[in-house]
Design a protein around this motif. Structure first.
Motif, PDB file in Angstrom:
ATOM      1  N   PHE A 112      37.443  47.396  41.121  1.00 30.65           N
ATOM      2  CA  PHE A 112      37.693  45.961  41.199  1.00 30.65           C
ATOM      3  C   PHE A 112      38.228  45.577  42.571  1.00 30.65           C
ATOM      4  CE2 PHE A 112      41.200  42.821  40.832  1.00 30.65           C
ATOM      5  CZ  PHE A 112      40.441  41.679  40.618  1.00 30.65           C
ATOM      6  N   GLU A 113      39.195  46.313  43.058  1.00 31.01           N
ATOM      7  CA  GLU A 113      39.802  45.985  44.348  1.00 31.01           C
ATOM      8  C   GLU A 113      38.810  46.189  45.486  1.00 31.01           C
ATOM      9  OE1 GLU A 113      42.677  44.429  46.742  1.00 31.01           O
ATOM     10  OE2 GLU A 113      42.640  44.535  44.546  1.00 31.01           O
ATOM     11  N   GLU A 114      37.995  47.216  45.401  1.00 32.25           N
ATOM     12  CA  GLU A 114      37.004  47.484  46.444  1.00 32.25           C
ATOM     13  C   GLU A 114      36.002  46.330  46.553  1.00 32.25           C
ATOM     14  OE1 GLU A 114      33.296  50.587  47.289  1.00 32.25           O
ATOM     15  OE2 GLU A 114      34.787  51.045  45.736  1.00 32.25           O
ATOM     16  N   THR A 115      35.453  45.902  45.436  1.00 33.57           N
ATOM     17  CA  THR A 115      34.441  44.840  45.475  1.00 33.57           C
ATOM     18  C   THR A 115      35.064  43.478  45.772  1.00 33.57           C
ATOM     19  OG1 THR A 115      34.568  44.677  43.047  1.00 33.57           O
ATOM     20  CG2 THR A 115      32.820  46.052  43.984  1.00 33.57           C
ATOM     21  N   ARG A 116      36.273  43.255  45.284  1.00 34.12           N
ATOM     22  CA  ARG A 116      36.963  41.998  45.569  1.00 34.12           C
ATOM     23  C   ARG A 116      37.200  41.847  47.069  1.00 34.12           C
ATOM     24  NH1 ARG A 116      42.287  39.678  45.927  1.00 34.12           N
ATOM     25  NH2 ARG A 116      43.175  41.735  46.299  1.00 34.12           N
ATOM     26  N   SER A 147      33.253  36.727  34.675  1.00 30.91           N
ATOM     27  CA  SER A 147      31.929  36.502  35.258  1.00 30.91           C
ATOM     28  C   SER A 147      31.910  36.667  36.765  1.00 30.91           C
ATOM     29  CB  SER A 147      31.440  35.100  34.910  1.00 30.91           C
ATOM     30  OG  SER A 147      31.231  34.955  33.531  1.00 30.91           O
ATOM     31  N   LYS A 148      33.007  36.375  37.426  1.00 28.38           N
ATOM     32  CA  LYS A 148      33.009  36.333  38.891  1.00 28.38           C
ATOM     33  C   LYS A 148      33.526  37.641  39.489  1.00 28.38           C
ATOM     34  CE  LYS A 148      31.992  32.008  38.072  1.00 28.38           C
ATOM     35  NZ  LYS A 148      30.608  31.527  38.098  1.00 28.38           N
ATOM     36  N   SER A 149      34.830  37.831  39.508  1.00 33.70           N
ATOM     37  CA  SER A 149      35.391  38.987  40.196  1.00 33.70           C
ATOM     38  C   SER A 149      35.100  40.303  39.491  1.00 33.70           C
ATOM     39  CB  SER A 149      36.903  38.808  40.362  1.00 33.70           C
ATOM     40  OG  SER A 149      37.536  38.694  39.101  1.00 33.70           O
ATOM     41  N   ARG A 150      34.791  40.261  38.191  1.00 35.98           N
ATOM     42  CA  ARG A 150      34.485  41.499  37.455  1.00 35.98           C
ATOM     43  C   ARG A 150      32.980  41.751  37.355  1.00 35.98           C
ATOM     44  NH1 ARG A 150      39.542  44.118  36.793  1.00 35.98           N
ATOM     45  NH2 ARG A 150      41.054  42.431  36.819  1.00 35.98           N
ATOM     46  N   ILE A 193      40.372  32.912  40.774  1.00 35.60           N
ATOM     47  CA  ILE A 193      41.707  33.241  41.274  1.00 35.60           C
ATOM     48  C   ILE A 193      41.766  34.605  41.948  1.00 35.60           C
ATOM     49  CG2 ILE A 193      42.524  34.302  39.121  1.00 35.60           C
ATOM     50  CD1 ILE A 193      44.525  32.014  41.528  1.00 35.60           C
ATOM     51  N   ASP A 194      40.919  35.544  41.558  1.00 34.52           N
ATOM     52  CA  ASP A 194      41.004  36.891  42.124  1.00 34.52           C
ATOM     53  C   ASP A 194      40.543  36.963  43.574  1.00 34.52           C
ATOM     54  OD1 ASP A 194      42.050  38.177  39.842  1.00 34.52           O
ATOM     55  OD2 ASP A 194      40.055  38.269  38.934  1.00 34.52           O
ATOM     56  N   PHE A 195      39.952  35.880  44.085  1.00 35.19           N
ATOM     57  CA  PHE A 195      39.491  35.870  45.471  1.00 35.19           C
ATOM     58  C   PHE A 195      40.493  35.201  46.407  1.00 35.19           C
ATOM     59  CE2 PHE A 195      35.616  35.883  42.826  1.00 35.19           C
ATOM     60  CZ  PHE A 195      35.115  37.108  43.211  1.00 35.19           C
ATOM     61  N   GLY A 196      41.681  34.877  45.900  1.00 34.97           N
ATOM     62  CA  GLY A 196      42.713  34.300  46.762  1.00 34.97           C
ATOM     63  C   GLY A 196      43.747  33.551  45.955  1.00 34.97           C
ATOM     64  N   GLY A 197      45.011  33.666  46.358  1.00 34.05           N
ATOM     65  CA  GLY A 197      46.064  32.924  45.677  1.00 34.05           C
ATOM     66  C   GLY A 197      46.712  33.715  44.556  1.00 34.05           C
ATOM     67  N   GLN A 198      47.765  33.143  44.013  1.00 33.39           N
ATOM     68  CA  GLN A 198      48.546  33.779  42.948  1.00 33.39           C
ATOM     69  C   GLN A 198      48.299  33.061  41.636  1.00 33.39           C
ATOM     70  OE1 GLN A 198      52.759  33.738  43.610  1.00 33.39           O
ATOM     71  NE2 GLN A 198      53.237  35.010  41.831  1.00 33.39           N
ATOM     72  N   SER A 199      48.083  33.825  40.585  1.00 32.34           N
ATOM     73  CA  SER A 199      47.783  33.243  39.286  1.00 32.34           C
ATOM     74  C   SER A 199      48.995  32.535  38.693  1.00 32.34           C
ATOM     75  CB  SER A 199      47.319  34.326  38.314  1.00 32.34           C
ATOM     76  OG  SER A 199      47.193  33.806  37.006  1.00 32.34           O
ATOM     77  N   ALA A 200      48.722  31.440  37.982  1.00 31.35           N
ATOM     78  CA  ALA A 200      49.776  30.724  37.270  1.00 31.35           C
ATOM     79  C   ALA A 200      50.234  31.471  36.023  1.00 31.35           C
ATOM     80  CB  ALA A 200      49.292  29.321  36.886  1.00 31.35           C
ATOM     81  N   ILE A 201      49.632  32.607  35.722  1.00 29.02           N
ATOM     82  CA  ILE A 201      50.125  33.429  34.612  1.00 29.02           C
ATOM     83  C   ILE A 201      51.600  33.760  34.826  1.00 29.02           C
ATOM     84  CG2 ILE A 201      49.924  35.710  33.526  1.00 29.02           C
ATOM     85  CD1 ILE A 201      46.889  35.504  33.997  1.00 29.02           C
ATOM     86  N   ALA A 202      52.031  33.831  36.085  1.00 24.48           N
ATOM     87  CA  ALA A 202      53.437  34.116  36.394  1.00 24.48           C
ATOM     88  C   ALA A 202      54.376  33.049  35.856  1.00 24.48           C
ATOM     89  CB  ALA A 202      53.617  34.250  37.903  1.00 24.48           C
ATOM     90  N   LEU A 203      53.850  31.864  35.512  1.00 27.21           N
ATOM     91  CA  LEU A 203      54.677  30.756  35.036  1.00 27.21           C
ATOM     92  C   LEU A 203      54.673  30.600  33.514  1.00 27.21           C
ATOM     93  CD1 LEU A 203      53.571  28.027  37.628  1.00 27.21           C
ATOM     94  CD2 LEU A 203      55.578  29.513  37.740  1.00 27.21           C
TER      95      LEU A 203
END
Length: 360
Positions: A269-273, A216-219, A192-202
């Protein structure tokens, strides 16, 4: 010879992970790992944690880590569960929420392969909803089966989907949540960190929503094995009950310390993402110029095929050049390759090699 296995063991077809590089000098673009190292703050935190306390059991509740996740995502700590990688969190969720007799768990027919594995392991019947010709999720199919009189065990979707990279916006996730409000909808957000909005908002509005993510991925912490889930408190309690009936200490002392530090270094995180997202855009453009069909992706990988070249042969050609990509010899996707987005240098090497293969 008499088998000592439990009967179910004979029926299992385990998940096959991506191939590991057999030595040095390989470009590994087959398991969606981050091409960049973790934050220096993570390394510092792990080193400090290693200096003392390894003779004692880690915190079974992972309180410091859960507090860091809760603060980052703006949710109460009671809504956070931490586990040994998102695969373990998914397994615990399948056990906790989807064992409803003969009622099926709904999933796409082209999605993360571990879902089927877990169904076989836990004796859960699954009903696969065919993706459309563009490999997009068919929400009407989910709705039709979800509204059936016989009922369902729940639903699981990867968002963005793996291996296609498709992202469902929140209004479409809401549609799934409202089909069967008394059954869980598990949204697996590994990418999710590579695009889109997380469903955590719901989460606050839907008690039947559980969102699972990974570091494992974005971090860049695939080697640390940390995942988490966010949902309303009764769902987290159910996960804790299953976890503590299996392994009360799934996350080691070092993993908890490093993972918590990863959420504090937002700038890195933002730089590498953004670096991965930028390389994804460039790689997509180059592949299309070479004639590849490239599916839209909001993940750190691209799902591609070439109309004139066999996918298995392309993968073999790349492997001969010491570049690993993922080929899935399964119906509907056997002519696709999943290519992880590496660094700019790795992407450039991939493009050069593909050009040589396509134009010998």
């Amino acid at each position: 010879m008499v088998s000592l296995h439990s009967p179910r063991v004979e029926t299992l077809s385990p998940y096959v992970p991506g191939e590991q590089a057999p030595g040095d000098g390989w470009i590994k673009l087959n398991t969606n790992e981050n091409p960049y190292p973790p934050s220096p703050a993570v390394i510092k935190a792990i080193a400090a944690a290693a200096a003392e306390g390894l003779e004692r059991y880690p915190d079974p509740q992972a309180r410091h880590l859960r507090a860091a996740i809760a603060q980052y995502h703006g949710v109460p700590v009671e809504q956070v569960f931490a586990g040994n990688g998102s695969d373990e969190v998914l397994a615990l969720a399948f056990c906790a929420f989807f064992q409803h007799g003969v009622q099926p768990l709904l999933m796409a027919d082209v999605t993360y392969g571990f879902y089927e594995v877990y169904c076989r392991l836990f004796g859960i019947r699954c009903a696969q909803i065919a993706v459309d010709d563009g490999l997009r999720l068919d929400l009407d199919g989910f709705a039709a089966l979800g509204a059936a009189d016989a009922g369902i065990a729940g639903m699981v979707i990867a968002n963005p989907n793996a291996p296609t990279g498709e992202f469902l916006p929140l209004e479409r996730v809401q549609r799934l949540l409202e089909i069967q409000p008394r059954r869980l909808v598990l949204v697996d957000e590994a990418y999710i960190d590579f695009g889109g909005q997380s469903a955590i908002a719901l989460v606050e509005r839907y008690p039947n929503l559980l969102v699972v993510q990974t570091l494992s991925k974005s971090r860049a912490l695939a080697g640390l094995r940390v995942g988490f889930a966010i949902g309303q408190a009764p769902l987290i309690d159910a996960l804790e009950r299953v976890k503590n009936s299996f392994n009360s200490y799934p996350l080691g002392h070092l993993a908890q310390a490093g993972a918590a530090a990863a959420f504090l270094d937002r700038a890195y995180f933002e730089e590498t993402r953004q670096a991965v997202i930028g390389t994804r855009t460039l790689l997509c453009a180059h592949l299309r110029l070479m004639g590849f069909d490239v599916l839209p992706s909001q993940a750190n990988f691209l799902f591609v095929r070439h109309p004139r070249f066999d996918a298995r042969e392309l993968a073999a050609g790349l492997k001969h050049a010491k570049i690993l990509v993922r080929h899935f010899p399964r119906p509907r996707v056997e002519q696709f390759l999943r290519i992880s987005v590496g660094s700019e240098d790795q992407a450039a090497s991939l493009v050069r090699t593909l050009r040589a293969i396509l134009q010998p």
